[in-house]
Design a protein around this motif. Structure first.
Motif, PDB file in Angstrom:
ATOM      1  N   ILE A  12       0.976  -1.070  -0.017  1.00  0.00           N
ATOM      2  CA  ILE A  12      -0.034  -0.001  -0.076  1.00  0.00           C
ATOM      3  C   ILE A  12       0.975   1.311   0.045  1.00  0.00           C
ATOM      4  O   ILE A  12       0.629   2.001  -0.629  1.00  0.00           O
ATOM      5  CB  ILE A  12      -0.909   0.201   1.089  1.00  0.00           C
ATOM      6  CG1 ILE A  12      -1.786  -1.369   1.236  1.00  0.00           C
ATOM      7  CG2 ILE A  12      -1.675   1.231   1.328  1.00  0.00           C
ATOM      8  CD1 ILE A  12      -2.800  -1.366   2.433  1.00  0.00           C
ATOM      9  N   ALA A  13       2.040   1.161   0.838  1.00  0.00           N
ATOM     10  CA  ALA A  13       2.820   2.494   0.964  1.00  0.00           C
ATOM     11  C   ALA A  13       3.353   2.575  -0.391  1.00  0.00           C
ATOM     12  O   ALA A  13       3.816   3.778  -1.016  1.00  0.00           O
ATOM     13  CB  ALA A  13       3.857   2.198   2.007  1.00  0.00           C
ATOM     14  N   GLY A  14       3.619   1.530  -1.028  1.00  0.00           N
ATOM     15  CA  GLY A  14       4.430   1.449  -2.319  1.00  0.00           C
ATOM     16  C   GLY A  14       3.675   2.029  -3.585  1.00  0.00           C
ATOM     17  O   GLY A  14       4.031   2.926  -4.190  1.00  0.00           O
ATOM     18  N   SER A 296      14.358  16.207   1.005  1.00  0.00           N
ATOM     19  CA  SER A 296      14.780  15.647   2.251  1.00  0.00           C
ATOM     20  C   SER A 296      13.471  15.914   2.992  1.00  0.00           C
ATOM     21  O   SER A 296      13.200  15.158   4.153  1.00  0.00           O
ATOM     22  CB  SER A 296      16.018  16.176   3.000  1.00  0.00           C
ATOM     23  OG  SER A 296      15.926  17.387   3.323  1.00  0.00           O
ATOM     24  N   SER A 297      12.714  16.879   2.823  1.00  0.00           N
ATOM     25  CA  SER A 297      11.334  17.089   3.481  1.00  0.00           C
ATOM     26  C   SER A 297      10.361  15.904   3.274  1.00  0.00           C
ATOM     27  O   SER A 297       9.396  15.990   4.142  1.00  0.00           O
ATOM     28  CB  SER A 297      10.877  18.340   2.845  1.00  0.00           C
ATOM     29  OG  SER A 297      10.459  18.340   1.633  1.00  0.00           O
ATOM     30  N   LEU A 298      10.731  15.235   2.274  1.00  0.00           N
ATOM     31  CA  LEU A 298       9.556  14.215   1.721  1.00  0.00           C
ATOM     32  C   LEU A 298      10.482  13.075   2.467  1.00  0.00           C
ATOM     33  O   LEU A 298      10.836  11.839   1.890  1.00  0.00           O
ATOM     34  CB  LEU A 298       9.789  13.798   0.512  1.00  0.00           C
ATOM     35  CG  LEU A 298       8.540  12.868  -0.187  1.00  0.00           C
ATOM     36  CD1 LEU A 298       7.304  13.569  -0.009  1.00  0.00           C
ATOM     37  CD2 LEU A 298       8.806  12.949  -1.689  1.00  0.00           C
ATOM     38  N   PHE A 316      11.564   7.314   3.122  1.00  0.00           N
ATOM     39  CA  PHE A 316      12.198   7.495   1.744  1.00  0.00           C
ATOM     40  C   PHE A 316      13.700   7.756   1.814  1.00  0.00           C
ATOM     41  O   PHE A 316      14.349   6.986   1.003  1.00  0.00           O
ATOM     42  CB  PHE A 316      11.689   8.976   1.357  1.00  0.00           C
ATOM     43  CG  PHE A 316      10.200   9.023   0.787  1.00  0.00           C
ATOM     44  CD1 PHE A 316      10.402   8.942  -0.640  1.00  0.00           C
ATOM     45  CD2 PHE A 316       9.109   9.228   1.347  1.00  0.00           C
ATOM     46  CE1 PHE A 316       9.041   8.859  -1.263  1.00  0.00           C
ATOM     47  CE2 PHE A 316       7.696   8.838   0.890  1.00  0.00           C
ATOM     48  CZ  PHE A 316       7.964   8.953  -0.548  1.00  0.00           C
ATOM     49  N   GLY A 317      14.148   8.467   2.690  1.00  0.00           N
ATOM     50  CA  GLY A 317      15.691   8.632   2.768  1.00  0.00           C
ATOM     51  C   GLY A 317      15.920   9.494   1.664  1.00  0.00           C
ATOM     52  O   GLY A 317      17.273   9.406   1.318  1.00  0.00           O
ATOM     53  N   THR A 348      18.286  12.509  -6.304  1.00  0.00           N
ATOM     54  CA  THR A 348      17.506  12.431  -4.999  1.00  0.00           C
ATOM     55  C   THR A 348      17.944  10.838  -4.022  1.00  0.00           C
ATOM     56  O   THR A 348      17.813  10.614  -3.017  1.00  0.00           O
ATOM     57  CB  THR A 348      15.784  12.304  -4.968  1.00  0.00           C
ATOM     58  OG1 THR A 348      15.627  11.322  -6.009  1.00  0.00           O
ATOM     59  CG2 THR A 348      15.394  13.708  -5.487  1.00  0.00           C
ATOM     60  N   GLN A 349      18.580  10.112  -5.125  1.00  0.00           N
ATOM     61  CA  GLN A 349      18.618   8.921  -4.484  1.00  0.00           C
ATOM     62  C   GLN A 349      19.788   8.064  -4.941  1.00  0.00           C
ATOM     63  O   GLN A 349      20.804   8.734  -5.735  1.00  0.00           O
ATOM     64  CB  GLN A 349      17.485   7.745  -5.207  1.00  0.00           C
ATOM     65  CG  GLN A 349      16.302   8.125  -4.847  1.00  0.00           C
ATOM     66  CD  GLN A 349      15.045   7.458  -5.916  1.00  0.00           C
ATOM     67  OE1 GLN A 349      15.495   6.188  -6.528  1.00  0.00           O
ATOM     68  NE2 GLN A 349      14.096   8.047  -6.061  1.00  0.00           N
TER      69      GLN A 349
END
Length: 422
Positions: A12-14, A296-298, A316-317, A348-349
């Protein structure tokens, strides 16, 4: 039973995580191309120039440099080439071809020789990703054989659209200082799907932006601007497939296939723009720029649903990103403007937190553009950008569902812009 609870929450989170799925266009799921004239120089100098009404997106203070009423309409066609190379056996599917079209419109309307009103309508965030069925690896399985041994449990479709309406005012404070401020009303609409769940939701939010430009002399010009984050509570429906419902049943909380109310909190990042324009000659300018996105706020995503006995939390990280750009702008004797630019944009990753629903990686922009003036009150801008994206490794094994391989991405963008003064 504990493992099934974790699987269920991750699925679900995915699904909601796909709200943040990216393309080769920009870091995270931002949409960089709002101005064709600015794209020609890889967005260098965009927060200090007052070339046309589109510059207000990067800095509302640039409105004060426009002394004639003007409307600018920009259109971008994007071709994204993405493939997934599995380590080991792979499924028959990959990515469906995606060719998004992005448009924006801006208005500048001077009140007097010091105050100019502006209005922008655009799409600052969005994505469109479609995987073919049974994409990814085939050398794996999932607990109790609930899901196909492919990448389908991680992602199938991500379709996210935003609409931003941004009234603003630019003021000429003194001969060398301009100030601008704006209000943003933004809507988000998402339709996200994997092999277990589908999320459909929408919401709206308010934000603000502010900026200034400073010219200490006739040869050096500086600009700085800030745009606030947007905070959403996305309300909608979470639809369980048979596989998703089966996972919930095994957890001891029977869930029939069908739709349930769901809510997800989502913060879109604040951003900074820094620009410099230096006069090299009477017709040639050097442009520099830095854009910082505070991704990073996410930091996490919390999903609540009537069908869940617990809140599902996804970490998230993600990291803040910078885009460094440099460009040259040269004006010919017939008023034709030539533009060139290069930019480096961070991801971002990394390989440690890369997601199938957001295969983000470092990228290089190479751009070229031109501006023409066929009439005194009409100008046309065209530009082309090629985006080189570093290969993005991914390695995941969520309760036996193996996804191990490399994304290969790049993109081409062409744009055309009409500027009409009245």
């Amino acid at each position: 039973m504990e493992n099934i609870m974790k699987i269920r929450g991750a699925l679900i989170a995915g699904s909601v995580l796909s709200l943040a799925s990216g393309t080769a266009a920009a870091s995270g799921f931002g949409v960089s191309y709002q101005s064709v004239s600015a794209m020609g120089t890889a967005y260098a100098g965009s927060a200090v120039l007052s070339e046309d009404a589109t510059n207000q997106w990067y800095n509302p203070a640039t409105l004060a440099g426009l002394n004639t009423a003007e409307v600018s309409i920009a259109a971008h066609q994007v071709w994204i080439d993405t493939t997934f190379e599995a380590n080991g056996a792979s499924g028959p599917g990959d990515f469906e071809d995606v060719e998004p079209f992005v448009g924006s419109a801006f208005l500048a309307l001077p009140f007097n020789d010091r105050v100019t009103f502006g209005l922008g309508i655009n799409a600052p965030y969005g994505t469109k990703i479609e995987y073919e069925d049974n994409w990814g690896n085939v050398n794996g399985g999932l607990t109790a054989g609930l899901f196909p041994t492919t990448g389908d449990p991680y992602a199938q479709t991500s379709d996210v659209q935003t609409l931003n309406i941004n009234p603003a005012v630019g003021v000429q404070i003194s001969d060398d200082l301009r100030l601008g401020v704006g209000l943003n009303y933004q809507q988000i609409d998402a339709d996200i799907e994997n092999s277990a769940t589908r999320l459909e939701g929408d919401d709206d939010a308010f934000g603000w932006n502010v900026g200034l430009t400073y010219s200490p002399d006739d040869y050096n010009h500086f600009g700085v601007a800030y745009r606030s984050e947007m905070r959403y509570d996305v309300d909608g429906d979470i639809t369980y497939t048979q596989a998703g419902a089966t996972a919930s049943t095994l957890n001891g909380n029977p869930v029939a296939p069908g739709s349930y109310d769901g809510t997800a909190s989502l913060d879109l990042p604040a951003s900074w723009q820094l620009s410099y324009v230096g006069e090299l000659t009477g017709n040639t300018q050097l442009l520099l720029g830095v854009e910082r996105m505070e991704w990073s706020s996410l930091d996490r995503l919390v999903v609540e649903s009537d069908a869940l006995a617990f809140d599902s939390v996804e970490e998230f990280g993600w990291e803040d990103t910078n885009r460094y750009s440099a460009g040259v702008r040269h004006t010919l004797q017939n008023d034709t403007v030539l533009r060139f630019g290069l930019a480096k944009e961070e991801s971002t990753q990394s390989s440690d937190n890369r997601s199938a629903i957001s295969p983000d990686s470092d990228r290089i922009w190479a751009t070229i553009g031109a501006g023409f003036k066929p009439a005194d009150n009409l100008s046309i801008d065209v530009a082309y950008a090629h985006i080189f994206v570093d290969d993005a490794d991914i390695s995941k094994n969520s309760r036996g569902a193996v996804l191990d391989g490399t994304y290969e991405l790049d993109a081409n963008v062409i744009g055309a812009q009409l500027n009409y003064q009245f």
